[in-house]
Design a protein around this motif. Structure first.
Motif, PDB file in Angstrom:
ATOM      1  N   SER A 114      -0.438  -5.482  -2.357  1.00  0.00           N
ATOM      2  CA  SER A 114      -0.839  -4.101  -2.608  1.00  0.00           C
ATOM      3  C   SER A 114       0.306  -3.164  -2.244  1.00  0.00           C
ATOM      4  CB  SER A 114      -2.102  -3.741  -1.829  1.00  0.00           C
ATOM      5  OG  SER A 114      -1.856  -3.742  -0.448  1.00  0.00           O
ATOM      6  N   SER A 115       0.207  -1.964  -2.765  1.00  0.00           N
ATOM      7  CA  SER A 115       1.205  -0.931  -2.498  1.00  0.00           C
ATOM      8  C   SER A 115       0.491   0.328  -2.052  1.00  0.00           C
ATOM      9  CB  SER A 115       2.016  -0.622  -3.753  1.00  0.00           C
ATOM     10  OG  SER A 115       2.785  -1.734  -4.132  1.00  0.00           O
ATOM     11  N   ARG A 116       1.201   1.110  -1.256  1.00  0.00           N
ATOM     12  CA  ARG A 116       0.670   2.380  -0.768  1.00  0.00           C
ATOM     13  C   ARG A 116       1.468   3.509  -1.407  1.00  0.00           C
ATOM     14  NH1 ARG A 116       2.257   2.755   4.666  1.00  0.00           N
ATOM     15  NH2 ARG A 116       3.493   4.594   4.246  1.00  0.00           N
ATOM     16  N   ILE A 117       0.762   4.458  -1.993  1.00  0.00           N
ATOM     17  CA  ILE A 117       1.394   5.632  -2.591  1.00  0.00           C
ATOM     18  C   ILE A 117       1.093   6.816  -1.676  1.00  0.00           C
ATOM     19  CG2 ILE A 117       1.514   7.138  -4.601  1.00  0.00           C
ATOM     20  CD1 ILE A 117       0.274   4.766  -6.227  1.00  0.00           C
ATOM     21  N   ASP A 118       2.142   7.462  -1.164  1.00  0.00           N
ATOM     22  CA  ASP A 118       1.984   8.621  -0.292  1.00  0.00           C
ATOM     23  C   ASP A 118       2.105   9.899  -1.110  1.00  0.00           C
ATOM     24  OD1 ASP A 118       1.835   6.830   1.776  1.00  0.00           O
ATOM     25  OD2 ASP A 118       3.738   7.382   2.699  1.00  0.00           O
ATOM     26  N   LEU A 119       1.161  10.822  -0.893  1.00  0.00           N
ATOM     27  CA  LEU A 119       1.118  12.094  -1.616  1.00  0.00           C
ATOM     28  C   LEU A 119       1.083  13.248  -0.630  1.00  0.00           C
ATOM     29  CD1 LEU A 119      -1.868  11.130  -3.943  1.00  0.00           C
ATOM     30  CD2 LEU A 119       0.537  11.062  -4.571  1.00  0.00           C
ATOM     31  N   ASN A 120       1.746  14.317  -0.969  1.00  0.00           N
ATOM     32  CA  ASN A 120       1.688  15.533  -0.174  1.00  0.00           C
ATOM     33  C   ASN A 120       0.367  16.231  -0.466  1.00  0.00           C
ATOM     34  OD1 ASN A 120       3.079  16.952   1.765  1.00  0.00           O
ATOM     35  ND2 ASN A 120       4.011  18.361   0.316  1.00  0.00           N
ATOM     36  N   ARG A 148       2.685  13.561   9.468  1.00  0.00           N
ATOM     37  CA  ARG A 148       4.039  13.237   9.896  1.00  0.00           C
ATOM     38  C   ARG A 148       4.431  14.138  11.062  1.00  0.00           C
ATOM     39  NH1 ARG A 148       7.166  13.723   4.354  1.00  0.00           N
ATOM     40  NH2 ARG A 148       5.736  15.441   4.220  1.00  0.00           N
ATOM     41  N   LYS A 149       5.342  13.665  11.895  1.00  0.00           N
ATOM     42  CA  LYS A 149       5.818  14.473  13.012  1.00  0.00           C
ATOM     43  C   LYS A 149       6.381  15.783  12.505  1.00  0.00           C
ATOM     44  CE  LYS A 149       7.005  11.487  16.828  1.00  0.00           C
ATOM     45  NZ  LYS A 149       8.057  10.939  17.650  1.00  0.00           N
ATOM     46  N   ASN A 150       6.011  16.853  13.190  1.00  0.00           N
ATOM     47  CA  ASN A 150       6.516  18.197  12.908  1.00  0.00           C
ATOM     48  C   ASN A 150       6.214  18.674  11.482  1.00  0.00           C
ATOM     49  OD1 ASN A 150       7.607  18.222  15.532  1.00  0.00           O
ATOM     50  ND2 ASN A 150       9.456  17.217  14.787  1.00  0.00           N
ATOM     51  N   ALA A 151       5.220  18.105  10.845  1.00  0.00           N
ATOM     52  CA  ALA A 151       4.859  18.531   9.486  1.00  0.00           C
ATOM     53  C   ALA A 151       3.583  19.360   9.541  1.00  0.00           C
ATOM     54  CB  ALA A 151       4.652  17.318   8.588  1.00  0.00           C
ATOM     55  N   GLU A 152       3.517  20.346   8.676  1.00  0.00           N
ATOM     56  CA  GLU A 152       2.334  21.194   8.627  1.00  0.00           C
ATOM     57  C   GLU A 152       1.217  20.559   7.808  1.00  0.00           C
ATOM     58  OE1 GLU A 152       3.017  25.234   7.490  1.00  0.00           O
ATOM     59  OE2 GLU A 152       4.857  25.353   8.675  1.00  0.00           O
ATOM     60  N   ARG A 153       1.594  19.787   6.802  1.00  0.00           N
ATOM     61  CA  ARG A 153       0.614  19.219   5.888  1.00  0.00           C
ATOM     62  C   ARG A 153       0.380  17.748   6.166  1.00  0.00           C
ATOM     63  NH1 ARG A 153       3.663  22.312   1.467  1.00  0.00           N
ATOM     64  NH2 ARG A 153       2.392  24.177   1.291  1.00  0.00           N
ATOM     65  N   GLU A 154      -0.822  17.340   5.839  1.00  0.00           N
ATOM     66  CA  GLU A 154      -1.138  15.924   5.941  1.00  0.00           C
ATOM     67  C   GLU A 154      -0.653  15.198   4.700  1.00  0.00           C
ATOM     68  OE1 GLU A 154      -5.382  15.826   6.672  1.00  0.00           O
ATOM     69  OE2 GLU A 154      -4.946  15.383   8.771  1.00  0.00           O
ATOM     70  N   VAL A 155      -0.472  13.900   4.867  1.00  0.00           N
ATOM     71  CA  VAL A 155      -0.104  13.035   3.756  1.00  0.00           C
ATOM     72  C   VAL A 155      -1.337  12.210   3.407  1.00  0.00           C
ATOM     73  CG1 VAL A 155       1.346  11.080   3.054  1.00  0.00           C
ATOM     74  CG2 VAL A 155       2.319  12.934   4.443  1.00  0.00           C
ATOM     75  N   LEU A 156      -1.656  12.172   2.126  1.00  0.00           N
ATOM     76  CA  LEU A 156      -2.727  11.313   1.624  1.00  0.00           C
ATOM     77  C   LEU A 156      -2.078  10.038   1.129  1.00  0.00           C
ATOM     78  CD1 LEU A 156      -5.610  10.668   0.456  1.00  0.00           C
ATOM     79  CD2 LEU A 156      -4.840  11.804  -1.643  1.00  0.00           C
ATOM     80  N   TYR A 157      -2.651   8.895   1.494  1.00  0.00           N
ATOM     81  CA  TYR A 157      -2.158   7.662   0.893  1.00  0.00           C
ATOM     82  C   TYR A 157      -3.288   6.985   0.145  1.00  0.00           C
ATOM     83  CZ  TYR A 157      -4.137   5.003   4.837  1.00  0.00           C
ATOM     84  OH  TYR A 157      -4.982   4.458   5.761  1.00  0.00           O
ATOM     85  N   VAL A 158      -2.926   6.422  -0.999  1.00  0.00           N
ATOM     86  CA  VAL A 158      -3.860   5.618  -1.772  1.00  0.00           C
ATOM     87  C   VAL A 158      -3.250   4.229  -1.882  1.00  0.00           C
ATOM     88  CG1 VAL A 158      -4.913   7.519  -3.028  1.00  0.00           C
ATOM     89  CG2 VAL A 158      -2.903   6.417  -3.971  1.00  0.00           C
ATOM     90  N   GLN A 159      -4.077   3.250  -1.743  1.00  0.00           N
ATOM     91  CA  GLN A 159      -3.629   1.865  -1.793  1.00  0.00           C
ATOM     92  C   GLN A 159      -4.151   1.234  -3.075  1.00  0.00           C
ATOM     93  OE1 GLN A 159      -4.665  -0.148   1.779  1.00  0.00           O
ATOM     94  NE2 GLN A 159      -4.075  -2.144   1.014  1.00  0.00           N
ATOM     95  N   VAL A 160      -3.232   0.644  -3.832  1.00  0.00           N
ATOM     96  CA  VAL A 160      -3.569   0.008  -5.104  1.00  0.00           C
ATOM     97  C   VAL A 160      -2.831  -1.323  -5.177  1.00  0.00           C
ATOM     98  CG1 VAL A 160      -3.952   2.211  -6.292  1.00  0.00           C
ATOM     99  CG2 VAL A 160      -1.678   1.162  -6.339  1.00  0.00           C
ATOM    100  N   SER A 161      -3.179  -2.144  -6.156  1.00  0.00           N
ATOM    101  CA  SER A 161      -2.439  -3.391  -6.321  1.00  0.00           C
ATOM    102  C   SER A 161      -1.009  -3.060  -6.718  1.00  0.00           C
ATOM    103  CB  SER A 161      -3.096  -4.293  -7.369  1.00  0.00           C
ATOM    104  OG  SER A 161      -2.918  -3.733  -8.648  1.00  0.00           O
ATOM    105  N   SER A 162      -0.088  -3.878  -6.278  1.00  0.00           N
ATOM    106  CA  SER A 162       1.335  -3.623  -6.544  1.00  0.00           C
ATOM    107  C   SER A 162       1.631  -3.568  -8.040  1.00  0.00           C
ATOM    108  CB  SER A 162       2.196  -4.693  -5.873  1.00  0.00           C
ATOM    109  OG  SER A 162       2.109  -4.545  -4.475  1.00  0.00           O
ATOM    110  N   THR A 163       0.897  -4.336  -8.828  1.00  0.00           N
ATOM    111  CA  THR A 163       1.143  -4.340 -10.278  1.00  0.00           C
ATOM    112  C   THR A 163       0.774  -3.016 -10.935  1.00  0.00           C
ATOM    113  OG1 THR A 163      -1.021  -5.347 -10.652  1.00  0.00           O
ATOM    114  CG2 THR A 163       0.867  -6.846 -10.496  1.00  0.00           C
ATOM    115  N   ASN A 164      -0.081  -2.223 -10.285  1.00  0.00           N
ATOM    116  CA  ASN A 164      -0.512  -0.939 -10.844  1.00  0.00           C
ATOM    117  C   ASN A 164       0.122   0.265 -10.161  1.00  0.00           C
ATOM    118  OD1 ASN A 164      -2.406  -1.980 -12.771  1.00  0.00           O
ATOM    119  ND2 ASN A 164      -3.760  -2.451 -11.067  1.00  0.00           N
ATOM    120  N   ALA A 165       0.925   0.054  -9.148  1.00  0.00           N
ATOM    121  CA  ALA A 165       1.413   1.164  -8.325  1.00  0.00           C
ATOM    122  C   ALA A 165       2.252   2.172  -9.117  1.00  0.00           C
ATOM    123  CB  ALA A 165       2.216   0.629  -7.142  1.00  0.00           C
TER     124      ALA A 165
END
Length: 184
Positions: A114-120, A148-165
């Motif tokens: 699987s792969s993790r996609i990080d989004l702002n 993240r350290k010293n960041a104002e916004r959170e990061v959303l991560y979605v986990q999908v299969s690596s073949t679809n990332a």
């Protein structure tokens, strides 16, 4: 486990055979201490003549079976210990180790195919929109947020299969999401 009157030699042999770095010390099923490989190393040459209760740590940190995993992780980290006996009504029912925590983290973050996609994250409603979009492309294996350290916004991560990332990341970008990274 070992008993308090066992020798360090017996404890050392059990630890070597099981490849353990620590072993709970129990007396009539009750946790009375913990013995680590460091404890035994300090008594090399005297293992056969030294009893476990002479060197074990008494009153070890422990958790109840219903304790949240994050509490156990916090205790391990802040006290710089390698394991926590799991105790219910004074009786040892298990043990959780730092390695167990790493396995749990690996399972949550999906190291196998699987792969993790990080989004702002910029605003409310984005979690629902992003996950809905990803689900139209491929199965969603997991979601979460972190800051993240010293960041104002959170990061959303979605986990999908690596073949679809890559396909999922491209679709997210197309719909205006800021993709920070794809972790495979």
């Amino acid at each position: 486990t070992v008993g308090p009157s066992d020798t360090l030699q017996l404890a050392h042999e059990k630890m070597e055979a099981g490849r353990f770095r620590q072993v709970p010390v129990v007396d009539e099923e009750r946790l009375v201490g913990i013995l680590t490989d460091r404890d035994t190393r300090q008594h090399i040459g005297q293992l056969a003549q030294t009893r476990v209760d002479a060197v074990m740590s008494t009153h070890p940190f422990s958790v109840h079976p219903s304790a949240p995993v994050e509490k156990a992780a916090h205790l391990l980290m802040t006290n710089k210990i390698g394991s926590l006996p799991v105790v219910e009504d004074g009786r040892l029912v298990g043990i959780i180790t730092a390695t167990d925590m790493l396995r749990a983290l690996e399972a949550v973050l999906g190291a196998d195919g699987s792969s993790r996609i990080d989004l702002n994250l910029d605003g409310s409603g984005e979690i629902a929109a992003a996950t809905s979009l990803v689900q139209t492309i491929c199965p969603l294996l997991g979601i979460g947020t972190y800051r993240r350290k010293n960041a104002e916004r959170e990061v959303l991560y979605v986990q999908v299969s690596s073949t679809n990332a890559q396909r999922a990341a491209d679709a997210l970008k197309e719909y205006g999401f800021k993709v920070l990274a794809i972790h495979s």
